[in-house]
Design a protein around this motif. Structure first.
Motif, short mmCIF file in Angstrom:
data_model
loop_
_atom_site.label_atom_id
_atom_site.label_comp_id
_atom_site.label_asym_id
_atom_site.label_seq_id
_atom_site.Cartn_x
_atom_site.Cartn_y
_atom_site.Cartn_z
N TRP B 147 16.63 7.74 26.18
CA TRP B 147 18.10 7.73 26.15
C TRP B 147 18.64 8.96 25.44
CZ3 TRP B 147 21.92 5.16 28.50
CH2 TRP B 147 23.20 5.21 27.95
N THR B 148 17.97 9.31 24.32
CA THR B 148 18.48 10.46 23.56
C THR B 148 18.26 11.77 24.33
OG1 THR B 148 16.39 10.71 22.37
CG2 THR B 148 18.06 9.35 21.32
N LYS B 149 17.30 11.77 25.26
CA LYS B 149 17.03 13.00 26.01
C LYS B 149 17.93 13.15 27.25
CE LYS B 149 12.06 13.20 24.86
NZ LYS B 149 12.23 14.12 23.74
N LEU B 150 18.63 12.07 27.58
CA LEU B 150 19.50 12.10 28.76
C LEU B 150 20.72 12.98 28.49
CD1 LEU B 150 18.90 10.38 31.27
CD2 LEU B 150 20.54 8.72 30.44
N GLY B 151 21.25 13.63 29.52
CA GLY B 151 22.45 14.44 29.34
C GLY B 151 23.65 13.57 29.00
N GLU B 152 24.67 14.22 28.38
CA GLU B 152 25.85 13.50 27.91
C GLU B 152 26.59 12.83 29.07
OE1 GLU B 152 26.93 12.82 24.97
OE2 GLU B 152 28.85 12.00 25.60
N LYS B 153 26.66 13.53 30.20
CA LYS B 153 27.40 13.00 31.36
C LYS B 153 26.75 11.69 31.84
CE LYS B 153 29.34 14.83 35.62
NZ LYS B 153 29.28 15.86 36.65
N CYS B 154 25.42 11.72 31.91
CA CYS B 154 24.70 10.51 32.35
C CYS B 154 24.86 9.38 31.34
CB CYS B 154 23.21 10.82 32.54
SG CYS B 154 22.82 11.47 34.16
N ARG B 155 24.78 9.75 30.06
CA ARG B 155 24.90 8.70 29.02
C ARG B 155 26.26 8.02 29.12
NH1 ARG B 155 22.11 11.95 25.02
NH2 ARG B 155 24.08 12.41 24.00
N ARG B 156 27.30 8.82 29.30
CA ARG B 156 28.66 8.24 29.37
C ARG B 156 28.78 7.32 30.56
NH1 ARG B 156 33.76 11.80 28.83
NH2 ARG B 156 34.64 9.79 28.34
N LEU B 157 28.20 7.76 31.69
CA LEU B 157 28.32 6.96 32.90
C LEU B 157 27.54 5.65 32.76
CD1 LEU B 157 28.98 6.37 35.81
CD2 LEU B 157 27.36 8.12 36.54
N LEU B 158 26.30 5.76 32.32
CA LEU B 158 25.47 4.56 32.21
C LEU B 158 26.02 3.62 31.14
CD1 LEU B 158 21.85 6.03 32.52
CD2 LEU B 158 23.22 4.90 34.27
N LYS B 159 26.50 4.17 30.06
CA LYS B 159 27.08 3.35 28.99
C LYS B 159 28.32 2.63 29.53
CE LYS B 159 29.22 3.64 24.40
NZ LYS B 159 30.65 3.54 24.71
N GLY B 160 29.15 3.39 30.24
CA GLY B 160 30.36 2.79 30.78
C GLY B 160 30.04 1.63 31.73
N PHE B 161 29.00 1.81 32.55
CA PHE B 161 28.70 0.80 33.56
C PHE B 161 27.94 -0.40 32.99
CE2 PHE B 161 28.60 -0.59 37.82
CZ PHE B 161 27.39 -1.20 38.04
N TYR B 162 26.87 -0.11 32.20
CA TYR B 162 25.98 -1.20 31.78
C TYR B 162 26.34 -1.81 30.44
CZ TYR B 162 22.88 0.11 35.61
OH TYR B 162 22.35 0.37 36.85
N ILE B 163 27.01 -1.04 29.56
CA ILE B 163 27.32 -1.57 28.23
C ILE B 163 28.79 -1.99 28.16
CG2 ILE B 163 27.44 -1.04 25.77
CD1 ILE B 163 25.06 0.81 26.14
N ASP B 164 29.68 -1.08 28.61
CA ASP B 164 31.11 -1.41 28.56
C ASP B 164 31.51 -2.31 29.73
OD1 ASP B 164 32.01 1.93 27.39
OD2 ASP B 164 31.13 0.21 26.38
N ARG B 165 30.60 -2.40 30.73
CA ARG B 165 30.81 -3.29 31.88
C ARG B 165 32.06 -2.93 32.69
NH1 ARG B 165 28.43 -8.10 29.55
NH2 ARG B 165 26.89 -7.33 28.06
N ILE B 166 32.32 -1.65 32.79
CA ILE B 166 33.47 -1.20 33.57
C ILE B 166 33.00 -0.95 35.00
CG2 ILE B 166 35.20 0.62 33.79
CD1 ILE B 166 34.84 1.11 30.77
N GLY B 167 33.79 -1.39 35.95
CA GLY B 167 33.43 -1.19 37.34
C GLY B 167 33.44 0.28 37.72
N LEU B 168 32.71 0.62 38.77
CA LEU B 168 32.60 2.03 39.16
C LEU B 168 33.94 2.63 39.57
CD1 LEU B 168 29.22 2.41 41.10
CD2 LEU B 168 29.81 3.25 38.84
N LYS B 169 34.77 1.80 40.21
CA LYS B 169 36.07 2.35 40.66
C LYS B 169 36.90 2.79 39.47
CE LYS B 169 36.65 0.44 45.22
NZ LYS B 169 36.76 -0.81 45.93
N GLN B 170 36.90 1.99 38.42
CA GLN B 170 37.67 2.35 37.23
C GLN B 170 37.01 3.53 36.52
OE1 GLN B 170 38.27 -0.80 34.38
NE2 GLN B 170 39.50 0.48 33.04
#
Lengths: 269, 203
Positions: B147-170
């Protein structure tokens, strides 16, 4: 805004809010779709890591608030009545903001002490304190399969129950005669070792002997776990010279708990 | 805190500033702990755990827009109450050996599914990382390193989807993606990157 239904099930799985029907649905999805099953596993790990990070951050936040409230505003020196009034007014104006924090600090000293104990990682912790910190998360109790159930001795079952209920003194009393028999299993020795560590008056030396026996009887099962708990037992016994090489070995082999072992080594340096 | 300040906090949280809700955390901490102890006689360590778990759910509720200024405390109380009652229910079910045997029987007789294996309580076990099997524990370690080696853009996206549970459209509008297809494809790409890095680190 909407997530596909399967991701709603995933969310509920992580939050442990699935109904029985939903559990079956998710199970079926994971059976049919290997990719989705992987996503579930990764999502669990992501959430777990995030949660731990947040909780640690909040714990430090509470600790910082407690520290702030222990610093009292200094008394203003009297230069003129007007100045004094203004300064006293400022102090009074500060009080409503800090008063509730001071009250919280007075009411919850035990909570902050617990935060410091659990979350404050610094080199001033003694080895036994460090051991207590890592021992505070108890190792899961043994499981009994249906096929074993009728064959197991009553004493072993009762010992498991005592362990589950965290009655470690009783568990140790039940396990000791079992482990003295020639039929004693590696598992029984291992759990006796754990009860010696978890007891109110821990007996780390005896714990180490039991872990070593479990490793001799079943190295495949207990080599890695045994080493971790032996290292903790040495720490509990305040013997860093014996704990250190074992922790280094765990890190070098990337064995069970290797990252935690690495943290301990870094803290001690 | 007024409504405008609360809206600002929500916006900052959506933008990824986790510290935005620290003030709310501190503000309601003592009250909620006192409430839990008085209402359910739970000890302070349990109350603290429940508050922290509850606040994680509260955080997601804020991101979903379920929390309004003016019902913050009520919302928090409802969440922690449900968590506490769930814990009580779970403790009742797991305390006796007889119950354990019944659960095991159900499992082996097939009336419960694979989710009832030893890692069913996945999040709690993964958080403590103490009751995981050695294999799972190593997987978790490898994952955290990847996770720490992943780029910032990917981390934000994956965090948004899997942790914050925000839908892809939003997420598409929050993170500034041009189209739904592009964010969907990026999510898959980032996930695979994370998976690959975890596997490489696991060795």
């Amino acid at each position: 805004m909407e997530r596909a239904y399967k991701y709603e099930l995933l969310d509920k799985y992580i939050d442990q809010e699935l109904s029985d029907k939903e559990r079956q649905e998710l199970d079926a999805l994971m059976t049919e779709d290997e990719e989705f099953k992987e996503e579930v596993e990764v999502a669990v790990m992501m959430n777990a890591s995030f949660n731990v990070e947040q909780k640690q951050r909040w714990a430090k936040l509470l600790e910082a608030e407690a520290t702030k409230t222990s610093v009292q505003p200094s008394q203003p020196t009297k230069t003129s009545e007007t100045d004094t009034d203004q300064k006293e007014t400022k102090v009074r104006q500060l009080q409503p903001r800090t008063r509730w924090l001071r009250i919280a600090a007075m009411l919850l000293p035990a909570v902050f002490a617990l935060f410091l104990y659990l979350f404050l990682a610094n080199s001033s912790q003694t080895a036994p304190q460090m051991a207590d910190h890592y021992l505070s998360n108890r190792h899961q109790a043994p499981t009994i399969t249906m096929s074993q159930g009728n064959d197991l001795s009553q004493n072993w079952k009762t010992a498991i129950k005592a362990y589950q209920e965290e009655k470690y003194e009783s568990a140790a009393n039940l396990l000791e005669p079992l482990t003295n028999s020639t039929n004693a299993t590696a598992e029984q020795h291992f759990y006796l070792g754990l009860t010696y560590l978890y007891k109110e008056k821990a007996e780390p030396v005896k714990a180490i002997q039991q872990f070593e026996k479990s490793q001799q009887l079943n190295p495949a099962q207990y080599s890695a776990e045994g080493n971790w708990y032996i290292a903790l037992a040495h720490l509990k016994n305040d013997d860093w010279t014996k704990a250190k090489p074992l922790l280094e070995q765990i890190v070098a082999n990337k064995d069970w708990k290797w990252q935690t072992a690495k943290e301990i080594l870094e803290e001690q340096e | 805190m007024n409504a405008t300040e609360f809206d600002q906090i929500v916006k900052e949280l959506q933008a990824g500033n986790e510290k935005a809700i620290d003030g709310i955390f501190i503000e309601h901490y003592t009250y909620v702990l006192d409430w839990l102890q008085k209402k359910y006689q739970c000890d302070i360590a349990d109350a603290k755990d429940v508050y922290m778990d509850g606040f994680l759910k509260f955080r997601r509720a804020i991101l979903k827009g379920s929390v309004k200024h003016g019902n913050i405390r009520g919302y928090l109380i409802t969440i922690v109450k449900n968590i506490w009652l769930q814990k009580l229910e779970k403790n009742k079910r797991s305390v006796s050996l007889d119950t354990l045997e019944t659960e095991q029987a159900d499992y082996y007789l097939g009336s419960k599914s694979g989710l009832y294996d030893e890692d069913f309580d996945p999040l709690t076990k993964a958080e403590t990382a103490n009751n995981l099997s050695q294999q799972k524990s190593n997987q978790l370690d490898a994952f955290q390193a990847a996770w720490t080696k992943l780029g910032e853009k990917c981390r934000r996206l994956l965090k948004g989807f899997y942790i914050d549970r925000i839908g892809l459209k939003q997420l598409q509008s929050v993170l500034g993606y041009g189209s739904y297809d592009s964010i969907k494809s990026m999510r898959r790409k980032c996930f695979n990157q994370l998976k690959k890095k975890s596997v490489d680190l696991l060795g």
